[in-house]
Design an enzyme around this catalytic site. Structure first.
Site, PDB file in Angstrom:
ATOM      1  N   LYS A  59      11.549  67.773  49.917  1.00 30.93           N
ATOM      2  CA  LYS A  59      11.304  68.914  50.811  1.00 30.93           C
ATOM      3  C   LYS A  59      12.319  70.034  50.580  1.00 30.93           C
ATOM      4  CE  LYS A  59      11.744  66.358  54.583  1.00 30.93           C
ATOM      5  NZ  LYS A  59      11.945  64.970  54.107  1.00 30.93           N
TER       6      LYS A  59
ATOM      7  N   ARG B  13       9.650  66.362  63.666  1.00 32.27           N
ATOM      8  CA  ARG B  13       9.710  64.934  63.334  1.00 32.27           C
ATOM      9  C   ARG B  13       9.037  64.072  64.387  1.00 32.27           C
ATOM     10  NH1 ARG B  13      14.321  65.554  59.574  1.00 32.27           N
ATOM     11  NH2 ARG B  13      14.658  63.555  58.609  1.00 32.27           N
TER      12      ARG B  13
ATOM     13  N   ARG C 108      20.946  60.742  44.791  1.00 33.55           N
ATOM     14  CA  ARG C 108      21.545  61.849  45.546  1.00 33.55           C
ATOM     15  C   ARG C 108      22.892  61.426  46.149  1.00 33.55           C
ATOM     16  NH1 ARG C 108      18.125  64.663  50.269  1.00 33.55           N
ATOM     17  NH2 ARG C 108      18.874  62.945  51.526  1.00 33.55           N
TER      18      ARG C 108
ATOM     19  N   ARG D  14      26.330  62.238  50.509  1.00 34.84           N
ATOM     20  CA  ARG D  14      25.919  62.248  51.914  1.00 34.84           C
ATOM     21  C   ARG D  14      26.069  60.859  52.512  1.00 34.84           C
ATOM     22  NH1 ARG D  14      20.279  65.282  53.146  1.00 34.84           N
ATOM     23  NH2 ARG D  14      20.096  63.513  54.561  1.00 34.84           N
TER      24      ARG D  14
ATOM     25  N   ARG E 256      15.972  55.104  57.891  1.00 37.73           N
ATOM     26  CA  ARG E 256      15.349  56.442  57.905  1.00 37.73           C
ATOM     27  C   ARG E 256      13.883  56.348  57.515  1.00 37.73           C
ATOM     28  NH1 ARG E 256      19.362  59.227  54.004  1.00 37.73           N
ATOM     29  NH2 ARG E 256      17.955  61.017  54.099  1.00 37.73           N
TER      30      ARG E 256
HETATM   31  N1  UDP Z   1      17.718  64.830  61.775  1.00 36.94           N
HETATM   32  C1  UDP Z   1      17.105  64.749  63.012  1.00 36.94           C
HETATM   33  N2  UDP Z   1      16.238  65.743  63.377  1.00 36.94           N
HETATM   34  C2  UDP Z   1      15.947  66.785  62.556  1.00 36.94           C
HETATM   35  C3  UDP Z   1      16.566  66.859  61.295  1.00 36.94           C
HETATM   36  C4  UDP Z   1      17.440  65.857  60.932  1.00 36.94           C
HETATM   37  O1  UDP Z   1      17.323  63.812  63.780  1.00 36.94           O
HETATM   38  O2  UDP Z   1      15.145  67.654  62.949  1.00 36.94           O
HETATM   39  C5  UDP Z   1      18.692  63.796  61.404  1.00 36.94           C
HETATM   40  C6  UDP Z   1      18.083  62.434  61.121  1.00 36.94           C
HETATM   41  O3  UDP Z   1      19.039  61.464  61.488  1.00 36.94           O
HETATM   42  C7  UDP Z   1      17.897  62.454  59.600  1.00 36.94           C
HETATM   43  C8  UDP Z   1      19.117  63.248  59.141  1.00 36.94           C
HETATM   44  O4  UDP Z   1      19.354  64.183  60.198  1.00 36.94           O
HETATM   45  O5  UDP Z   1      17.868  61.161  59.039  1.00 36.94           O
HETATM   46  C9  UDP Z   1      18.941  63.999  57.823  1.00 36.94           C
HETATM   47  O6  UDP Z   1      17.821  64.838  57.914  1.00 36.94           O
HETATM   48  P1  UDP Z   1      17.284  65.681  56.663  1.00 36.94           P
HETATM   49  O7  UDP Z   1      15.991  66.300  57.089  1.00 36.94           O
HETATM   50  O8  UDP Z   1      18.328  66.569  56.160  1.00 36.94           O
HETATM   51  O9  UDP Z   1      17.088  64.567  55.572  1.00 36.94           O
HETATM   52  P2  UDP Z   1      15.875  64.155  54.692  1.00 36.94           P
HETATM   53  O10 UDP Z   1      14.979  63.372  55.595  1.00 36.94           O
HETATM   54  O11 UDP Z   1      15.254  65.429  54.197  1.00 36.94           O
HETATM   55  O12 UDP Z   1      16.500  63.359  53.603  1.00 36.94           O
HETATM   56 MG    MG Z   2      16.125  67.465  53.260  1.00 34.45          MG
END
Ligand code: UDP
Ligand code: MG
Length: 197
Positions: free
Chosen positions: A14, A89, A128, A134, A145
């Protein structure tokens, strides 16, 4: 305005595709994950709270992320539109986003969902971890996740699907190939240029 939701599990690409999309379509990038990581880096009260949640791979509360998004939308209403990356989300967040946009006389044009299988996601996130360090890119947190994505976030698709705004795209291949697929969809929604230039 062209307002896009870029959607998919962690590691779907994304963020990478958002960078290319904002460049081509001149949109404002609204990544709630990036905003939260910025709060953490600045050690704000919100950042300190969010850090604990993110390091477990859980979701920050709807109220907090909706508040962040509302501020950013209302500060950028003069642009061409937004790309929402990593948000909404939950179904509640999707409803709140529609309400905020409606109050500002605009709406979501389309949701683009990047489809990638779980083995490939884990491989990308571990790579990554080596490149960016991270703290939530370690195997236990990654599994959680993906679980939270499957159990909660993936249902956000249905919300947009019911509104005929859901488009799924294979998220594998080269970055350029995936971007070409996304562009083909977005060109249907982007305002047409007035001349050949
Ligand atoms: N997160 C969340 N709400 C959001 C965005 C992020 O709770 O709207 C938290 C959640 O714990 C997630 C972490 O931040 O696992 C990283 O999100 P990001 O979208 O950056 O990671 P991606 O899913 O794209 O790897
Ligand atoms: Mg991201």
């Amino acid at each position: 305005m062209l307002n896009i939701v870029i959607f998919g599990p962690p590691g779907a690409g994304k963020g990478t595709q958002s960078e290319l999309i904002i460049e081509k379509y001149k949109l404002v990038h609204l990544s709630t994950g990036d905003i939260l990581r910025n709060e953490i880096a600045n050690k704000t009260p919100l950042g300190i709270e969010a850090k604990k949640i993110i390091e477990k791979g859980e979701l920050v509360s709807d109220d907090i992320v909706i508040g962040m998004v509302k501020n950013k939308i209302e500060g950028n209403m003069t642009g061409n539109g937004f790309i929402f990356d990593g948000f909404p989300r939950t179904k509640e967040q999707a409803e709140a986003l529609d309400k905020i946009l409606e109050d500002n006389n605009t709406s979501i044009s389309v949701m683009i969902s990047l489809d990638v299988d779980e083995d490939e996601l884990v491989k990308r996130l571990l790579k990554r971890a080596e490149e960016q360090g991270r703290t939530d890119d370690n195997i236990d947190v990654i599994r959680n996740r993906i679980k939270v994505y499957n159990e909660v976030t993936s249902h956000v698709c249905d919300y947009y699907s019911k509104k005929n705004k859901y488009r799924s795209i294979p998220g594998t291949g080269t970055i350029e190939e995936i971007f070409d697929r996304i562009s083909a969809v977005l060109d249907e929604y982007a305002p047409k240029r007035s001349c050949c230039g």
